[in-house]
Design a protein around this motif. Structure first.
Motif, mmCIF file in Angstrom:
data_model
loop_
_atom_site.group_PDB
_atom_site.id
_atom_site.type_symbol
_atom_site.label_atom_id
_atom_site.label_comp_id
_atom_site.label_asym_id
_atom_site.label_seq_id
_atom_site.Cartn_x
_atom_site.Cartn_y
_atom_site.Cartn_z
ATOM 1 N N THR A 283 -19.080 -12.222 -18.737
ATOM 2 C CA THR A 283 -18.383 -13.380 -18.177
ATOM 3 C C THR A 283 -17.048 -12.914 -17.609
ATOM 4 O O THR A 283 -16.211 -12.367 -18.335
ATOM 5 N N LEU A 284 -16.861 -13.129 -16.313
ATOM 6 C CA LEU A 284 -15.635 -12.696 -15.657
ATOM 7 C C LEU A 284 -14.522 -13.709 -15.899
ATOM 8 O O LEU A 284 -14.659 -14.891 -15.575
ATOM 9 N N LEU A 285 -13.411 -13.247 -16.480
ATOM 10 C CA LEU A 285 -12.276 -14.095 -16.813
ATOM 11 C C LEU A 285 -11.064 -13.698 -15.972
ATOM 12 O O LEU A 285 -11.115 -12.740 -15.199
ATOM 13 N N ASP A 286 -9.965 -14.421 -16.151
ATOM 14 C CA ASP A 286 -8.739 -14.075 -15.444
ATOM 15 C C ASP A 286 -8.041 -12.905 -16.139
ATOM 16 O O ASP A 286 -8.493 -12.409 -17.166
ATOM 17 N N LYS A 287 -6.948 -12.465 -15.584
ATOM 18 C CA LYS A 287 -6.131 -11.382 -16.136
ATOM 19 C C LYS A 287 -6.939 -10.107 -16.358
ATOM 20 O O LYS A 287 -6.818 -9.440 -17.363
ATOM 21 N N TYR A 288 -7.785 -9.799 -15.369
ATOM 22 C CA TYR A 288 -8.507 -8.521 -15.329
ATOM 23 C C TYR A 288 -9.441 -8.328 -16.526
ATOM 24 O O TYR A 288 -9.681 -7.206 -16.953
#
Length: 597
Positions: A167-172
């Motif tokens: 799951t791609l999240l914010d803040k890298y």
């Protein structure tokens, strides 16, 4: 009164001879090292020819799988573009969308910044089935299913279902969950071996500098403790690692295990040329519950930006190598905040460094004033020292030294005070040595002919390689070397010359230092050379102002005469030095009497 006339003929000859000796040693060891590297490279080629490396194929586990059956998936946001390979169900491509990599062909930072691409990274979980056969997930073929900002990679092995959920999240961040069902029927293992192989890609201009900054980084003890390893092997078999990362000069790839990695070990080796800088291999165990592998991880593919690293609260800010203890505090608490404050005025990076240098020199100016006042006092009493040495020309060196110290004591001159500025400069130099090549805000910032202040400038390119210099000459490094040499000549006039034959001429040794400095700065960050050019140029101006405007040698002479009339109390250091000299003198007399007998 003795004046400083710079270099005389004998000093010039000594300087030239020592330089030739220095260069001779450099060429000798460079040639020796080159031959050793050639032999080593030839041995490696022979070994590779005998044992060629075989690429990992899906047919190791699934012999009926064709390349066309291997699918890929992609996830993107404003920070990361990530691609997933069906073979191994792993991350196969990572691009940091907001950054660019240096292109050696165009001499510009205009390439996509790819931390992972072209199979430079592979990872998987390894265990044995009940027959003893080794199974590694990176050899399995996974089928991807994308749903919004998540992708589920699913593989089957002998009825056991293995899923990797990304799951791609914010803040890298990339959340990574491993789920299995039916694996207990296949294996009796209670832990899985996580194996990660990573080849560091060359992203910056200075290859040697970037290679030296590439290493393992990891935290343990519930994120409280941090360590790194830039050598050949790492072994942390007793600690449970909270995360393990491969650090580069300005970027890092980190995997965090919620339950930790145990029995960790790894190795690394430099790659001398080509697209890659360093090869790193890591191995650590994760626990299996009921013979099922259900663990949570998080991948971080991030820039080494201090505020960002601190925001995670996972000790990531230690990855940024700003120096230990007081050195790190200077960078975190002074240089970075002051630079950010100055740059907020809208000035370019080069002029921000210029203003930062002036501020540092203003802070150190009281110390410099004391140093130059001491130099003036020593210049005034030099005739007395010369006279004392003439009277004791037939005496031993110990008596001459005692006479010199007595003159200093009566005049109120503390020789040790002259060491203070040098001692203060050491932590500042080391802090800046860490600051300039690691501060990401300077990355890609040009100034005059330097295109990147975190790398060397190569305006003067050489048609051949010079040992320890490379194939270029840095203009900033040359300019810095010249001003250091001028500063050295201006300040070395007060140094007392050796009176005994065979003793080294300290002035000549001081003149060699700027030359060796060129070899160090030529491949270092141009921001560091620019800082020290400005710093030493200001030093020269300060010397001239103090000498011709502030200090009056007549007043200093009067002060010395007044000091001589005052009763003197012997300090602890002076007393200790006197006692040491007296003991040495007694020992010398004893040895002479023993020889006579």
């Amino acid at each position: 009164m003795q004046q400083n006339n710079g270099l005389d003929k004998s000093q010039m000859i000594s300087f030239a001879v020592l330089c030739l000796v220095l260069f001779g040693f450099m060429f000798y060891f460079q040639n020796k090292q080159s031959k050793e590297e050639e032999v080593k490279a030839q041995q490696q080629k022979t070994e590779q020819a005998k044992n060629p490396v075989k690429p990992t194929q899906a047919s190791n586990i699934n012999p009926n799988v064709t390349p066309g059956a291997i699918q890929t998936a992609r996830l993107s946001n404003k920070e990361l573009n990530i691609e997933f390979a069906g073979l191994g169900g792993q991350v196969s491509k990572v691009e940091l969308a907001e950054y660019k990599a240096y292109d050696h062909k165009t001499d510009k930072a205009d390439l996509p910044l790819l931390l992972i691409t072209k199979n430079n990274s592979d990872y998987g979980f390894q265990f044995k089935d009940k027959t003893g056969k080794v199974i590694n997930t990176k050899d399995l073929v996974f089928a991807p299913a994308v749903n919004g900002n998540a992708v589920t990679m699913t593989a089957d092995y002998n009825g056991a279902v293995i899923q990797f959920v990304y799951t791609l999240l914010d803040k890298y961040r990339l959340d990574f969950k491993v789920r299995t069902q039916g694996l207990a029927k296949v294996t009796a293992d209670t832990k899985a071996d996580f194996i990660w192989n990573y080849n560091v890609r060359n992203l910056e201009k200075g290859r040697a500098q970037e290679q030296s900054h590439s290493e393992f980084s990891y935290a343990f003890n519930n994120y409280k403790d941090y360590d790194y390893d830039g050598r050949t092997t790492m072994e942390e078999e007793k600690e449970t690692l909270n995360w393990i990362g491969v650090k580069q000069q300005f970027f890092t790839s980190v995997i965090e295990a919620k339950s930790g990695f145990t029995q960790s070990k790894g190795n690394q080796e430099n790659i001398e040329e080509g697209e890659y800088l360093k090869k790193l291999n890591y191995e650590g165990f994760v626990q299996m519950t009921g013979n099922e592998l259900n663990q949570d991880f998080t991948w971080y593919f991030m820039p080494l930006d201090l505020p960002l690293l601190k925001s995670y609260d996972k000790n990531f800010d230690e990855i940024l190598p700003l120096g230990w203890s007081f050195i790190g505090w200077m960078n975190r608490g002074f240089f970075i905040p002051i630079y950010n404050f100055i740059s907020s005025w809208g000035v370019t990076a080069g002029w921000a460094i210029f203003l930062l240098t002036i501020l540092v020199k203003l802070i150190l100016s009281p110390i410099m004033y004391k140093q130059h006042k001491l130099s003036a006092m020593m210049r005034v009493i030099r005739p007395e020292i010369d006279e004392a040495n003439a009277k004791l020309k037939d005496a031993d060196a110990m008596k001459k030294q005692q006479a010199t110290m007595e003159i200093y004591r009566k005049a109120g001159v503390n020789q040790m005070a002259g060491c203070l500025p040098a001692l203060v400069q050491i932590p500042i130099f080391y802090a800046l040595f860490r600051f300039f090549p690691n501060f990401i805000d300077l990355r890609g910032q040009g100034f005059w002919f330097a295109k990147d202040l975190t790398a060397y400038d190569d305006l003067i390119k050489l048609p051949f390689k010079v040992p320890f210099l490379g194939d270029h000459l840095s203009v900033f490094a040359i300019a810095c070397t010249i001003v250091i040499l001028i500063y050295t000549i201006m300040t070395s006039g007060n140094m007392q010359q050796p009176q005994q034959e065979g003793m080294p001429n300290m002035k000549v040794l001081m003149y060699i230092f700027p030359v060796t400095f060129l070899f160090f700065l030529n491949t270092s960050a141009s921001g560091l050379s620019w800082y020290y050019f400005v710093s030493n140029a200001i030093n020269i101006l300060i010397i001239l102002v103090i000498k011709y405007v502030i200090l009056d040698e007549k007043k200093i002479h009067a002060q010395i005469q007044a000091n001589k009339e005052k009763p003197k109390t012997e300090g602890k250091f002076q007393k200790r030095m006197r006692e040491m000299m007296e003991k040495a003198q007694e020992q010398q007399k004893y040895q002479e009497q023993k020889k006579k007998k």
